[in-house]
Design a protein around this motif. Structure first.
Motif, PDB file in Angstrom:
ATOM      1  N   ARG A 196      31.989  26.600  52.748  1.00 19.13           N
ATOM      2  CA  ARG A 196      31.763  27.942  53.039  1.00 19.13           C
ATOM      3  C   ARG A 196      33.046  28.800  52.541  1.00 19.13           C
ATOM      4  O   ARG A 196      33.085  29.778  51.916  1.00 19.13           O
ATOM      5  N   ARG A 197      34.335  28.223  53.039  1.00 16.99           N
ATOM      6  CA  ARG A 197      35.485  28.775  52.473  1.00 16.99           C
ATOM      7  C   ARG A 197      35.602  28.901  51.104  1.00 16.99           C
ATOM      8  O   ARG A 197      36.295  29.898  50.553  1.00 16.99           O
ATOM      9  N   LYS A 198      35.494  27.433  50.467  1.00 16.34           N
ATOM     10  CA  LYS A 198      35.562  27.422  49.328  1.00 16.34           C
ATOM     11  C   LYS A 198      34.714  28.520  48.421  1.00 16.34           C
ATOM     12  O   LYS A 198      35.086  29.523  47.468  1.00 16.34           O
ATOM     13  N   LEU A 199      33.491  28.682  48.918  1.00 17.34           N
ATOM     14  CA  LEU A 199      32.488  29.786  48.210  1.00 17.34           C
ATOM     15  C   LEU A 199      32.962  31.145  48.593  1.00 17.34           C
ATOM     16  O   LEU A 199      33.025  31.940  47.450  1.00 17.34           O
ATOM     17  N   ALA A 200      33.629  31.345  49.713  1.00 15.95           N
ATOM     18  CA  ALA A 200      34.021  32.787  49.894  1.00 15.95           C
ATOM     19  C   ALA A 200      35.381  32.939  48.997  1.00 15.95           C
ATOM     20  O   ALA A 200      35.597  34.201  48.555  1.00 15.95           O
ATOM     21  N   ARG A 201      36.061  31.947  48.764  1.00 15.54           N
ATOM     22  CA  ARG A 201      37.349  32.109  47.817  1.00 15.54           C
ATOM     23  C   ARG A 201      36.708  32.420  46.483  1.00 15.54           C
ATOM     24  O   ARG A 201      37.446  33.354  45.681  1.00 15.54           O
ATOM     25  N   ARG A 202      35.987  31.589  46.076  1.00 13.83           N
ATOM     26  CA  ARG A 202      35.430  31.992  44.734  1.00 13.83           C
ATOM     27  C   ARG A 202      34.812  33.339  44.457  1.00 13.83           C
ATOM     28  O   ARG A 202      34.915  33.850  43.537  1.00 13.83           O
ATOM     29  N   ALA A 203      34.078  33.976  45.546  1.00 18.78           N
ATOM     30  CA  ALA A 203      33.502  35.163  45.471  1.00 18.78           C
ATOM     31  C   ALA A 203      34.622  36.161  45.603  1.00 18.78           C
ATOM     32  O   ALA A 203      34.523  37.258  44.864  1.00 18.78           O
ATOM     33  N   ALA A 204      35.852  35.800  46.441  1.00 18.93           N
ATOM     34  CA  ALA A 204      36.768  36.779  46.438  1.00 18.93           C
ATOM     35  C   ALA A 204      37.451  36.793  45.025  1.00 18.93           C
ATOM     36  O   ALA A 204      37.745  38.028  44.440  1.00 18.93           O
ATOM     37  N   GLU A 205      37.600  35.519  44.442  1.00 22.46           N
ATOM     38  CA  GLU A 205      38.253  35.627  43.069  1.00 22.46           C
ATOM     39  C   GLU A 205      37.351  36.451  42.035  1.00 22.46           C
ATOM     40  O   GLU A 205      37.938  36.869  41.251  1.00 22.46           O
ATOM     41  N   ARG A 206      35.852  36.169  42.032  1.00 21.63           N
ATOM     42  CA  ARG A 206      35.294  37.121  41.384  1.00 21.63           C
ATOM     43  C   ARG A 206      35.513  38.709  41.536  1.00 21.63           C
ATOM     44  O   ARG A 206      35.316  39.323  40.656  1.00 21.63           O
ATOM     45  N   ALA A 207      35.556  38.911  42.825  1.00 20.17           N
ATOM     46  CA  ALA A 207      35.694  40.290  42.920  1.00 20.17           C
ATOM     47  C   ALA A 207      37.009  40.894  42.470  1.00 20.17           C
ATOM     48  O   ALA A 207      36.941  42.135  42.014  1.00 20.17           O
ATOM     49  N   THR A 220      38.566  39.650  39.984  1.00 24.28           N
ATOM     50  CA  THR A 220      38.632  39.564  38.765  1.00 24.28           C
ATOM     51  C   THR A 220      37.615  40.925  38.070  1.00 24.28           C
ATOM     52  O   THR A 220      38.376  41.617  37.254  1.00 24.28           O
ATOM     53  N   ALA A 221      36.848  40.931  38.845  1.00 22.59           N
ATOM     54  CA  ALA A 221      35.803  42.345  38.613  1.00 22.59           C
ATOM     55  C   ALA A 221      36.891  43.708  38.826  1.00 22.59           C
ATOM     56  O   ALA A 221      36.741  44.607  37.916  1.00 22.59           O
ATOM     57  N   ALA A 222      37.570  43.620  39.803  1.00 20.94           N
ATOM     58  CA  ALA A 222      38.234  44.899  40.390  1.00 20.94           C
ATOM     59  C   ALA A 222      39.494  45.012  39.212  1.00 20.94           C
ATOM     60  O   ALA A 222      39.753  46.124  38.868  1.00 20.94           O
ATOM     61  N   ARG A 223      40.081  43.771  38.787  1.00 22.06           N
ATOM     62  CA  ARG A 223      41.229  44.031  37.681  1.00 22.06           C
ATOM     63  C   ARG A 223      40.540  44.434  36.553  1.00 22.06           C
ATOM     64  O   ARG A 223      41.260  45.476  35.757  1.00 22.06           O
ATOM     65  N   ARG A 224      39.518  44.113  36.266  1.00 24.27           N
ATOM     66  CA  ARG A 224      38.891  44.511  35.018  1.00 24.27           C
ATOM     67  C   ARG A 224      38.481  45.801  35.188  1.00 24.27           C
ATOM     68  O   ARG A 224      38.724  46.723  34.141  1.00 24.27           O
ATOM     69  N   ARG A 225      37.889  46.200  36.191  1.00 22.29           N
ATOM     70  CA  ARG A 225      37.533  47.892  36.406  1.00 22.29           C
ATOM     71  C   ARG A 225      38.777  48.632  36.341  1.00 22.29           C
ATOM     72  O   ARG A 225      38.947  50.032  35.775  1.00 22.29           O
ATOM     73  N   THR A 226      39.915  48.181  36.977  1.00 18.95           N
ATOM     74  CA  THR A 226      41.153  48.654  37.017  1.00 18.95           C
ATOM     75  C   THR A 226      41.674  49.099  35.751  1.00 18.95           C
ATOM     76  O   THR A 226      42.280  50.205  35.354  1.00 18.95           O
TER      77      THR A 226
END
Length: 320
Positions: free
Chosen positions: A276-287, A289-295
């Protein structure tokens, strides 16, 4: 030099079918050891018949029974020598019982002997004849006692009441009638009484000897029974201790298995939590990445606006 006693004992305990092979192996071993004299003595040993082998087994493994047989033979000879008919009949009955018991013991020994003939083919009649011969013939008795008998023996048996010697009276010399002498009669009566008393004393002594032998045998059996009961108690205590130890081991194993089950359950939960924590980490990594791209996109838009404003400002200054 005679062969080693333990080797001779082992040879004559071997079933006859194995005797020659065991003897030849012992001869070869003595020769390899550099002892040709012993090798020759061993080679002279002869294989017994099956009946003799059975008697040898009895003598080697149960010498006390053979010794009892010798004592019974002495009592029989004494009763026969003293013309004690009742005592001789009693001992003859005892002889039959003793021989039957010894034959039964021989059958048991043969059953325990590895590689011996089957019970149905044992020459027990020859064994019985040999034991009866040992009761009457001191030479046979000595051969039986040594445990190196080579063949069975036989004997016609003891007479129940030995016949007294008779004097032949011929017609040529008729015996004179005995003179009437009261003193002689009294002397004869005294002699007869003395002989009768002596016979009675001998019979009582023989009876006491039999009773003493029975007491000795009973005491020996009681000692053996006490030892057997002690061994039984020790064995039962060891069994109880082993059962308790087994129960404790079973409980310890059950505790370990329960602990292992709990650890496995906790491990499964930990693995699920880690997933579960790995999945959360990966979701956070994707977020991220998306945030950095938007920035980056927003920063790019701002820079474009700033650039446009700068261009506009430069163009207006030139017109003035």
């Amino acid at each position: 030099m005679p062969p080693p006693r333990d080797l001779v004992r082992r040879l004559y305990e071997e079933p006859p079918d194995r005797f020659v092979a065991t003897r030849d192996a012992a001869v070869a071993e003595a020769r390899r050891a550099g002892d040709p004299a012993t090798a020759r003595e061993i080679a002279r040993l002869r294989r017994p018949t099956v009946a003799a082998w059975l008697v040898n087994l009895l003598a080697i493994r149960c010498p006390e029974l053979v010794a009892d047989l010798g004592r019974l033979a002495e009592a029989l000879r004494a009763a026969q020598r003293d013309l004690r008919g009742p005592r001789l009949r009693e001992l003859s009955a005892q002889r039959r019982a003793v021989v039957a018991a010894l034959v039964a013991e021989v059958r048991r020994l043969a059953a325990d002997a590895e590689g011996g003939p089957p019970g149905g083919k044992l020459p027990l009649a020859e064994v019985e004849a040999t034991l009866n011969a040992a009761l009457s013939d001191t030479t046979v008795a000595e051969q039986v006692r040594t445990g190196r008998l080579l063949r069975a023996a036989s004997y016609a048996g003891f007479g129940e009441v030995p016949r007294p010697q008779l004097r032949l009276v011929t017609d040529d010399a008729e015996p004179a009638p005995p003179a009437v002498d009261r003193a002689t009669d009294r002397d004869r009566d005294r002699v007869a009484d003395r002989d009768r008393n002596r016979r009675e004393r001998d019979e009582r002594a023989a009876e006491r000897a039999v009773r003493a032998e029975r007491v000795r045998q009973r005491r020996a059996l009681e000692r053996e029974l006490t030892k057997a009961r002690t061994d039984q108690g020790r064995a039962e205590a060891e069994l109880a201790g082993a059962a308790d130890a087994e129960h404790d081991g079973t409980e310890e194993l059950a505790d370990i298995e329960r602990s292992l089950a709990e650890l496995e359950r906790r491990r499964a939960e930990a693995e699920q939590e880690l997933s579960r924590r790995k999945l959360a980490r990966r979701a956070a990594e994707r977020a991220v990445t998306a945030a950095r791209r938007r920035t980056g996109e927003v920063e790019g838009a701002i820079e474009a606006i700033d650039a446009e404003e700068g261009t506009d400002a430069g163009g207006g200054g030139g017109a003035d």
